[in-house]
Design a protein around this motif. Structure first.
Motif, PDB file in Angstrom:
ATOM      1  N   ASP A 241       0.829  -1.212   0.000  1.00 13.84           N
ATOM      2  CA  ASP A 241       0.000   0.000   0.000  1.00 13.84           C
ATOM      3  C   ASP A 241       0.858   1.254   0.000  1.00 13.84           C
ATOM      4  O   ASP A 241       0.433   2.298  -0.496  1.00 13.84           O
ATOM      5  N   VAL A 242       2.047   1.156   0.575  1.00 13.89           N
ATOM      6  CA  VAL A 242       2.974   2.287   0.621  1.00 13.89           C
ATOM      7  C   VAL A 242       4.385   1.777   0.366  1.00 13.89           C
ATOM      8  O   VAL A 242       4.824   0.819   1.013  1.00 13.89           O
ATOM      9  N   ILE A 243       5.068   2.409  -0.577  1.00 16.93           N
ATOM     10  CA  ILE A 243       6.488   2.156  -0.816  1.00 16.93           C
ATOM     11  C   ILE A 243       7.238   3.438  -0.468  1.00 16.93           C
ATOM     12  O   ILE A 243       6.889   4.520  -0.942  1.00 16.93           O
ATOM     13  N   ILE A 244       8.266   3.311   0.371  1.00 15.82           N
ATOM     14  CA  ILE A 244       9.062   4.457   0.806  1.00 15.82           C
ATOM     15  C   ILE A 244      10.490   4.257   0.333  1.00 15.82           C
ATOM     16  O   ILE A 244      11.070   3.189   0.524  1.00 15.82           O
ATOM     17  N   ALA A 245      11.067   5.273  -0.288  1.00 12.17           N
ATOM     18  CA  ALA A 245      12.456   5.188  -0.735  1.00 12.17           C
ATOM     19  C   ALA A 245      13.115   6.549  -0.574  1.00 12.17           C
ATOM     20  O   ALA A 245      12.773   7.496  -1.276  1.00 12.17           O
ATOM     21  N   SER A 268       0.555   4.445  -2.346  1.00 12.69           N
ATOM     22  CA  SER A 268       1.382   5.653  -2.318  1.00 12.69           C
ATOM     23  C   SER A 268       2.864   5.323  -2.449  1.00 12.69           C
ATOM     24  O   SER A 268       3.348   4.349  -1.866  1.00 12.69           O
ATOM     25  N   PHE A 269       3.555   6.152  -3.207  1.00 11.91           N
ATOM     26  CA  PHE A 269       5.008   6.054  -3.365  1.00 11.91           C
ATOM     27  C   PHE A 269       5.610   7.323  -2.782  1.00 11.91           C
ATOM     28  O   PHE A 269       5.406   8.422  -3.305  1.00 11.91           O
ATOM     29  N   ILE A 270       6.325   7.200  -1.666  1.00 14.58           N
ATOM     30  CA  ILE A 270       7.019   8.328  -1.037  1.00 14.58           C
ATOM     31  C   ILE A 270       8.477   8.240  -1.454  1.00 14.58           C
ATOM     32  O   ILE A 270       9.194   7.316  -1.065  1.00 14.58           O
ATOM     33  N   ALA A 271       8.916   9.187  -2.259  1.00 20.44           N
ATOM     34  CA  ALA A 271      10.272   9.164  -2.825  1.00 20.44           C
ATOM     35  C   ALA A 271      11.024  10.415  -2.406  1.00 20.44           C
ATOM     36  O   ALA A 271      10.518  11.531  -2.543  1.00 20.44           O
ATOM     37  N   LEU A 306       5.315  12.718  -3.081  1.00 21.88           N
ATOM     38  CA  LEU A 306       4.290  11.734  -2.770  1.00 21.88           C
ATOM     39  C   LEU A 306       3.461  11.518  -4.031  1.00 21.88           C
ATOM     40  O   LEU A 306       2.820  12.434  -4.532  1.00 21.88           O
ATOM     41  N   ALA A 307       3.538  10.306  -4.572  1.00 23.90           N
ATOM     42  CA  ALA A 307       2.796   9.963  -5.785  1.00 23.90           C
ATOM     43  C   ALA A 307       1.844   8.816  -5.481  1.00 23.90           C
ATOM     44  O   ALA A 307       2.118   7.967  -4.643  1.00 23.90           O
ATOM     45  N   ARG A 308       0.707   8.821  -6.184  1.00 28.38           N
ATOM     46  CA  ARG A 308      -0.298   7.789  -5.937  1.00 28.38           C
ATOM     47  C   ARG A 308      -0.601   7.008  -7.216  1.00 28.38           C
ATOM     48  O   ARG A 308      -0.711   7.589  -8.293  1.00 28.38           O
ATOM     49  N   LYS A 309      -0.737   5.687  -7.065  1.00 34.64           N
ATOM     50  CA  LYS A 309      -1.080   4.851  -8.200  1.00 34.64           C
ATOM     51  C   LYS A 309      -2.580   4.929  -8.441  1.00 34.64           C
ATOM     52  O   LYS A 309      -3.386   4.741  -7.530  1.00 34.64           O
TER      53      LYS A 309
END
Length: 310
Positions: A241-245, A268-271, A306-309
């Motif tokens: 549900d959330v990927i953090i990098a 959500s992708f938190i980059a 913060l990007a969302r699929k």
């Protein structure tokens, strides 16, 4: 274990170039800014910090890089000098390189000179273990107890603090989360404090895995976290549900498509770790991969997205 410590005094404008290069050849780096630079970047600096000027470079920045005792230190120094000669760095003649050998425990104790408790967001407060008994916190504070050791991630760098702010507003207890390149484990701990219990943390560096494990145990969350050695998302087969990098811009760019594949719908992708100059290219790649960019934070030349699929 003994370590070779190489310190490089240089202009702040050279920080990103050195960081990209040194992270590719070393077991870890740290960057110290002079107090004059810190005062320009932090509001109410004198009220928040009581620092000894002797522990900081007199001017510009000092980048410290570490190699374990088995490394060919003369060969590494040769690589660093070749890098300096080949790159368009500012004021090359003023770059100073110094080396020494240190014990691991001595390195870790250096943190205690200048790493102190501080609030990083509305709820998160970073507290080093040696200040736990002295810190006066509010009932609503979420304390991240931290011993950074020789791993990146203390919360005071903009890339980490911006990630924590996004975690504070994004992570829910029901989320399944992976923290890629966990470093000290700080972002996984923050996610746990937001109620998440299905957590995975990975790093390609075994030393970071060791430090993260110790910090998870310190924060009482180790049982809820799968901690593994891993190279980005290349070996991942599950969805999250959330990927953090929080890594570096070119590495974020390499993992955008994999992040989209590994996220559940609406995930959500938190980059973070992205320099301002790379922001537009990263956003364009994210949108091209099928992400909707929800939020962009910028601080001191660094960007978090913060990007969302869909």
């Amino acid at each position: 274990m003994k370590w070779h410590e190489v310190s490089i005094q240089t202009k702040e404008s050279n920080e990103e170039a050195f960081a990209l290069f040194l992270n590719s050849i070393s077991k870890g780096i740290s960057v110290e800014h002079s107090l004059d630079i810190l005062k320009q970047k932090i509001d109410d600096f004198d009220d928040k910090y009581r620092l000894d000027p002797k522990d900081y470079p007199e001017s510009d920045i000092r980048i410290t890089v570490y190699f374990d005792e088995t490394a060919d230190i003369e060969g590494r120094l040769g690589e660093i000098n070749d890098f300096i000669e080949s790159q368009p760095l500012d004021e090359k003649s003023a770059i100073i390189i110094e080396t020494k050998e240190i014990n691991e425990e001595d390195w870790e104790n250096e943190w205690k000179k200048y790493f102190h408790s501080f609030r990083v967001s509305e709820q998160f407060v970073i507290v080093p273990s040696w200040e736990l008994e002295d810190y006066e916190f509010q009932p609503e504070d979420k304390l991240i107890k931290l011993d950074p050791g020789m791993a990146f991630g203390t919360g005071d760098h903009p890339t980490t603090s911006m990630c924590l702010k996004m975690i504070e507003n994004t992570v829910k207890p029901e989320h399944k989360i992976i923290d890629v390149g966990t470093g000290s484990g700080i972002l996984t701990i923050g996610s746990h404090l937001m109620g998440a219990r299905d957590l995975k943390a990975t790093d390609i560096d075994e030393l970071s895995i060791k430090v993260a494990r110790e910090n998870f145990e310190l924060n009482g969350c180790a049982e809820d976290i799968v901690l593994e050695t891993g190279d980005l998302l290349k070996s991942e087969t599950g969805t999250y549900d959330v990927i953090i990098a929080n890594i570096l811009a070119h590495i974020i760019d390499d993992m955008i498509d994999d992040a989209h594949d590994r996220l559940n719908a609406g995930g959500s992708f938190i980059a973070s770790g992205i320099i301002t100059e790379a922001r537009d290219d990263i956003i364009a790649h994210m949108e091209g991969a099928g992400f909707s960019v929800e939020e962009v934070l910028e601080e001191n030349g660094w960007v978090s997205i913060l990007a969302r699929k869909a």
